[in-house]
Design a protein around this motif. Structure first.
Motif, PDB file in Angstrom:
ATOM      1  N   SER A  76       0.807  -1.225   0.000  1.00 13.42           N
ATOM      2  CA  SER A  76       0.000   0.000   0.000  1.00 13.42           C
ATOM      3  C   SER A  76       0.838   1.273   0.000  1.00 13.42           C
ATOM      4  O   SER A  76       0.300   2.358  -0.238  1.00 13.42           O
ATOM      5  CB  SER A  76      -0.935   0.011   1.213  1.00 13.42           C
ATOM      6  N   THR A  77       2.155   1.152   0.251  1.00  9.94           N
ATOM      7  CA  THR A  77       2.973   2.370   0.341  1.00  9.94           C
ATOM      8  C   THR A  77       3.994   2.523  -0.776  1.00  9.94           C
ATOM      9  O   THR A  77       4.694   3.533  -0.821  1.00  9.94           O
ATOM     10  CB  THR A  77       3.709   2.430   1.696  1.00  9.94           C
ATOM     11  N   PHE A  78       4.110   1.529  -1.685  1.00  6.18           N
ATOM     12  CA  PHE A  78       5.020   1.702  -2.818  1.00  6.18           C
ATOM     13  C   PHE A  78       4.600   2.939  -3.613  1.00  6.18           C
ATOM     14  O   PHE A  78       3.432   3.078  -3.971  1.00  6.18           O
ATOM     15  CB  PHE A  78       4.992   0.479  -3.740  1.00  6.18           C
ATOM     16  N   PRO A  79       5.535   3.850  -3.905  1.00  9.77           N
ATOM     17  CA  PRO A  79       5.184   5.032  -4.699  1.00  9.77           C
ATOM     18  C   PRO A  79       4.669   4.614  -6.076  1.00  9.77           C
ATOM     19  O   PRO A  79       5.152   3.639  -6.657  1.00  9.77           O
ATOM     20  CB  PRO A  79       6.514   5.792  -4.820  1.00  9.77           C
ATOM     21  N   PRO A  80       3.690   5.339  -6.631  1.00  8.41           N
ATOM     22  CA  PRO A  80       3.124   4.966  -7.931  1.00  8.41           C
ATOM     23  C   PRO A  80       4.171   4.847  -9.034  1.00  8.41           C
ATOM     24  O   PRO A  80       4.057   3.978  -9.904  1.00  8.41           O
ATOM     25  CB  PRO A  80       2.131   6.098  -8.222  1.00  8.41           C
ATOM     26  N   GLN A  81       5.188   5.714  -9.002  1.00  9.01           N
ATOM     27  CA  GLN A  81       6.198   5.656 -10.064  1.00  9.01           C
ATOM     28  C   GLN A  81       7.030   4.382  -9.992  1.00  9.01           C
ATOM     29  O   GLN A  81       7.720   4.026 -10.945  1.00  9.01           O
ATOM     30  CB  GLN A  81       7.119   6.882 -10.018  1.00  9.01           C
ATOM     31  N   ILE A  82       6.964   3.683  -8.867  1.00  6.88           N
ATOM     32  CA  ILE A  82       7.646   2.400  -8.727  1.00  6.88           C
ATOM     33  C   ILE A  82       6.660   1.252  -8.893  1.00  6.88           C
ATOM     34  O   ILE A  82       6.952   0.245  -9.540  1.00  6.88           O
ATOM     35  CB  ILE A  82       8.339   2.289  -7.351  1.00  6.88           C
ATOM     36  N   ALA A  83       5.467   1.395  -8.346  1.00 10.96           N
ATOM     37  CA  ALA A  83       4.511   0.286  -8.308  1.00 10.96           C
ATOM     38  C   ALA A  83       3.909  -0.035  -9.669  1.00 10.96           C
ATOM     39  O   ALA A  83       3.705  -1.210  -9.996  1.00 10.96           O
ATOM     40  CB  ALA A  83       3.396   0.596  -7.309  1.00 10.96           C
ATOM     41  N   LEU A  84       3.613   0.975 -10.479  1.00  5.64           N
ATOM     42  CA  LEU A  84       2.928   0.733 -11.745  1.00  5.64           C
ATOM     43  C   LEU A  84       3.774  -0.126 -12.675  1.00  5.64           C
ATOM     44  O   LEU A  84       4.953   0.149 -12.906  1.00  5.64           O
ATOM     45  CB  LEU A  84       2.589   2.054 -12.433  1.00  5.64           C
ATOM     46  N   GLY A  85       3.155  -1.158 -13.224  1.00 10.79           N
ATOM     47  CA  GLY A  85       3.880  -2.091 -14.074  1.00 10.79           C
ATOM     48  C   GLY A  85       4.472  -1.457 -15.314  1.00 10.79           C
ATOM     49  O   GLY A  85       5.492  -1.912 -15.827  1.00 10.79           O
ATOM     50  N   ARG A  86       3.852  -0.401 -15.818  1.00 12.95           N
ATOM     51  CA  ARG A  86       4.351   0.211 -17.059  1.00 12.95           C
ATOM     52  C   ARG A  86       5.503   1.180 -16.812  1.00 12.95           C
ATOM     53  O   ARG A  86       6.115   1.669 -17.762  1.00 12.95           O
ATOM     54  CB  ARG A  86       3.217   0.923 -17.793  1.00 12.95           C
ATOM     55  N   ARG A  87       5.798   1.467 -15.545  1.00 18.98           N
ATOM     56  CA  ARG A  87       6.948   2.310 -15.197  1.00 18.98           C
ATOM     57  C   ARG A  87       8.146   1.403 -14.935  1.00 18.98           C
ATOM     58  O   ARG A  87       8.100   0.568 -14.030  1.00 18.98           O
ATOM     59  CB  ARG A  87       6.638   3.148 -13.955  1.00 18.98           C
ATOM     60  N   VAL A  88       9.190   1.570 -15.699  1.00 18.56           N
ATOM     61  CA  VAL A  88      10.322   0.642 -15.656  1.00 18.56           C
ATOM     62  C   VAL A  88      11.612   1.393 -15.329  1.00 18.56           C
ATOM     63  O   VAL A  88      11.826   2.509 -15.801  1.00 18.56           O
ATOM     64  CB  VAL A  88      10.476  -0.083 -17.012  1.00 18.56           C
ATOM     65  N   GLY A  89      12.457   0.787 -14.513  1.00 22.02           N
ATOM     66  CA  GLY A  89      13.792   1.323 -14.289  1.00 22.02           C
ATOM     67  C   GLY A  89      13.987   2.085 -13.002  1.00 22.02           C
ATOM     68  O   GLY A  89      15.111   2.471 -12.676  1.00 22.02           O
ATOM     69  N   GLY A  90      12.916   2.310 -12.242  1.00 22.61           N
ATOM     70  CA  GLY A  90      13.056   3.017 -10.978  1.00 22.61           C
ATOM     71  C   GLY A  90      13.495   4.457 -11.170  1.00 22.61           C
ATOM     72  O   GLY A  90      13.328   5.055 -12.234  1.00 22.61           O
ATOM     73  N   ASP A  91      14.077   5.029 -10.119  1.00 26.82           N
ATOM     74  CA  ASP A  91      14.592   6.397 -10.178  1.00 26.82           C
ATOM     75  C   ASP A  91      15.844   6.471  -9.315  1.00 26.82           C
ATOM     76  O   ASP A  91      16.330   5.454  -8.804  1.00 26.82           O
ATOM     77  CB  ASP A  91      13.528   7.406  -9.724  1.00 26.82           C
ATOM     78  N   ALA A  92      16.371   7.680  -9.143  1.00 27.63           N
ATOM     79  CA  ALA A  92      17.634   7.834  -8.418  1.00 27.63           C
ATOM     80  C   ALA A  92      17.538   7.360  -6.975  1.00 27.63           C
ATOM     81  O   ALA A  92      18.541   6.952  -6.380  1.00 27.63           O
ATOM     82  CB  ALA A  92      18.080   9.293  -8.469  1.00 27.63           C
ATOM     83  N   SER A  93      16.335   7.401  -6.408  1.00 24.71           N
ATOM     84  CA  SER A  93      16.176   7.000  -5.010  1.00 24.71           C
ATOM     85  C   SER A  93      16.101   5.487  -4.841  1.00 24.71           C
ATOM     86  O   SER A  93      16.197   4.986  -3.716  1.00 24.71           O
ATOM     87  CB  SER A  93      14.913   7.637  -4.420  1.00 24.71           C
ATOM     88  N   THR A  94      15.929   4.757  -5.938  1.00 26.75           N
ATOM     89  CA  THR A  94      15.734   3.305  -5.841  1.00 26.75           C
ATOM     90  C   THR A  94      16.768   2.506  -6.631  1.00 26.75           C
ATOM     91  O   THR A  94      16.594   1.312  -6.848  1.00 26.75           O
ATOM     92  CB  THR A  94      14.328   2.921  -6.339  1.00 26.75           C
TER      93      THR A  94
END
Length: 528
Positions: free
Chosen positions: A52-70
């Motif tokens: 329930s707490t995964f950020p949307p930019q990480i959780a959504l299946g169509r978002r790939v590669g994470g970001d600088a924080s991950t």
């Protein structure tokens, strides 16, 4: 949690410490803490999120590669400042939290090869139950698929793909390639649709399912709220590990990057092929000359980091007319054999995706193909830059250092040209380009030169601490993931594979964690 939030971690006497909470580590923590009499600590360098707490930019299946924080900073080549080693996740769930969610296993031929080399317990029939144990698949034959595992695996219908993705499949069939209804069969040759570890989020109000589907990573699937409430399981996030500590040749715990020590009877390294390899080296487990160069006390002279592998690929962009839809992001996969492949071996895959750079296309429309030599021969190395745990290791993948790997990629590109020459792609395809926008040459000499220039990591790094029979010059571990010559130390992640599997590694790493966790449970606390 941190020391401040849970002070008992600093003084608790653990049976098992698991280092790394990625595709393997989350599985290990969940399975090993099922024994309520066994105290388990999972240490993760990145952040810890729940479903329930995964950020949307990480959780959504169509978002790939994470970001600088991950993600970790890129490692560099041995002896140069060139970036190497590829994208690495730094988050609970690891690579399974930021990948494209394709859930495709290694085929039977990989396990047959490993068993023939002396790892008899890794024969296909031995590992299949653990593949099935990990998944809850909504397709396929019960002989090959699990129905009650933690990870939901979904197979889209062909008409749910983009029109371009459908055209790729149809053109491949017209080009004479076999139809494959299940990419997770023992010999999955042909063109099929990627199965995905995604799940529709009914609480998301978005109308488009692509905006609702979440990637069900191992932190979500295995570390459920109920699992995290176990009194015998602690999770320590945002914490880096320096090294494993020993009394003689027996594990006594780990030292964190800030110098603090935690005690345990057993340690399992699940920090990924690069992370686990670096921890082993800093712990004094590795080639003695390399350790001596960094003034590291030798615990075990073993070939850590000497057999590193990855799959070389060239990213092809097919500029097209027609439909411009870019979701769902994945479509079909062609798994094939080059002229160099053994009869039971699949050494090429073409992976359809919508990650192409549309700005490079004159029509503003394109799709991408990962043209991969998935059974390479080239091996690289992993070494320390220094003994400082904050210093990233050095990684040289040595892609295409064996000539046959170049030949396989040449044939992979030819397969894509063959598909593009057939309808319904033929009337849509404008031209084929590499990732930098340069057009793919048609003459063999220029194509070979271009492939050598354009080759890239497929981010499937393995084999920094491979399993092998005693006497194998590259072996670091026995077939249960135990480090040779030491007591209480195992590795369970992509490091352990004798060579890179013929596919993306995530589902096979999850299976390996299930397998090794079961072996630890069977052995009991007295048989580390």
């Amino acid at each position: 949690m941190t020391f401040a939030k849970n002070s008992k971690i600093a003084t608790r006497d653990y049976d098992i410490i698991i280092v790394g909470g990625g595709s393997a580590g989350a599985v290990m923590a969940s399975r090993l803490s099922e024994n309520r009499n066994q105290c388990v600590l999972l240490i993760e360098a990145g952040a810890s999120y729940t479903k329930s707490t995964f950020p949307p930019q990480i959780a959504l299946g169509r978002r790939v590669g994470g970001d600088a924080s991950t993600t970790w900073a890129h490692t560099q080549e041995i002896g140069s400042s060139k970036a190497s080693g590829g994208l690495r996740a730094k988050i609970l769930g690891g690579g399974s939290a930021i990948n494209a969610a394709a859930f495709v296993r290694a085929p039977r031929s990989d396990f047959d090869r490993w068993a023939a080399a002396g790892l008899r317990d890794w024969a296909y029939e031995q590992v299949l139950p653990y593949f099935k144990k990990s998944e809850k698949a909504d397709y396929g034959n019960d002989e090959w698929h699990g129905r009650r595992g933690p990870i939901p695996v979904h197979l889209r219908r062909k008409d749910e793909l983009s029109k371009t993705a459908q055209a790729f499949i149809d053109a491949a069939l017209q080009a004479g390639f076999l139809s494959n209804d299940d990419l997770n069969k023992p010999f999955p040759k042909g063109i099929g649709i990627y199965p995905l570890n995604v799940q529709d989020d009914p609480g998301n109000p978005a109308l488009d399912r692509n905006d609702r589907e979440i990637r069900v990573n191992t932190a979500i699937a295995y570390l459920t709220d109920d699992v995290r409430q176990r009194e015998n399981l602690d999770i320590l996030a945002d914490t880096e590990v320096d090294k494993v500590l020993f009394n003689g040749h027996h594990v006594r715990g780990v030292q964190l990057a800030d110098g603090r020590e935690l005690t345990a009877r057993q340690v399992v390294l699940s920090a990924g092929a690069i992370g686990s390899g670096a921890i082993l080296l800093r712990s004094g487990v590795g080639p003695k000359e390399h350790l001596a160069a960094h003034s590291i006390h030798l615990v075990a002279d073993l070939p850590v980091g000497q057999a590193l592998m990855d799959q070389p690929n060239v990213y092809l962009q097919v500029f097209i007319e027609g439909d411009g839809a870019i979701l769902p992001a994945l479509g079909g996969k062609l798994w094939e054999q080059s002229s160099l492949a053994a009869a039971d071996q699949l050494d090429i895959y073409l992976g359809f995706n919508h990650f192409a750079n549309l700005a490079q296309s004159p029509t503003g429309k394109a799709f991408g193909i990962i043209a991969c030599a998935c059974r390479p021969r080239s091996r690289g190395k992993l070494e320390l830059e220094s003994a400082d745990p904050r210093a990233l290791p050095r990684v040289s993948l040595n892609l295409l250092s064996v000539e046959s790997d170049i030949q396989i990629l040449i044939e992979a590109v030819a397969m894509m040209r063959r598909i593009a020459a057939h309808e319904p792609l033929r009337s849509q395809a404008v031209s084929i380009h590499f990732s930098d926008g340069s057009e793919v040459p048609t003459d063999l000499k220029s194509l070979r030169e271009a492939i050598v220039k354009q080759v890239d990591s497929t981010l499937h790094v393995t084999s920094s601490a491979p399993m092998g029979p005693l006497g194998d010059p590259l072996a670091v571990l026995d077939e249960q993931g135990r480090v040779y010559g030491l007591s209480g130390l195992r590795v369970a992640d992509a490091s352990i594979f004798p060579d890179v599997p013929s596919v993306a590694t995530n589902p096979t790493v999850i299976m390996a964690a299930e397998y090794i966790a079961d072996r630890i449970k069977q052995a009991g606390p007295s048989a580390a």
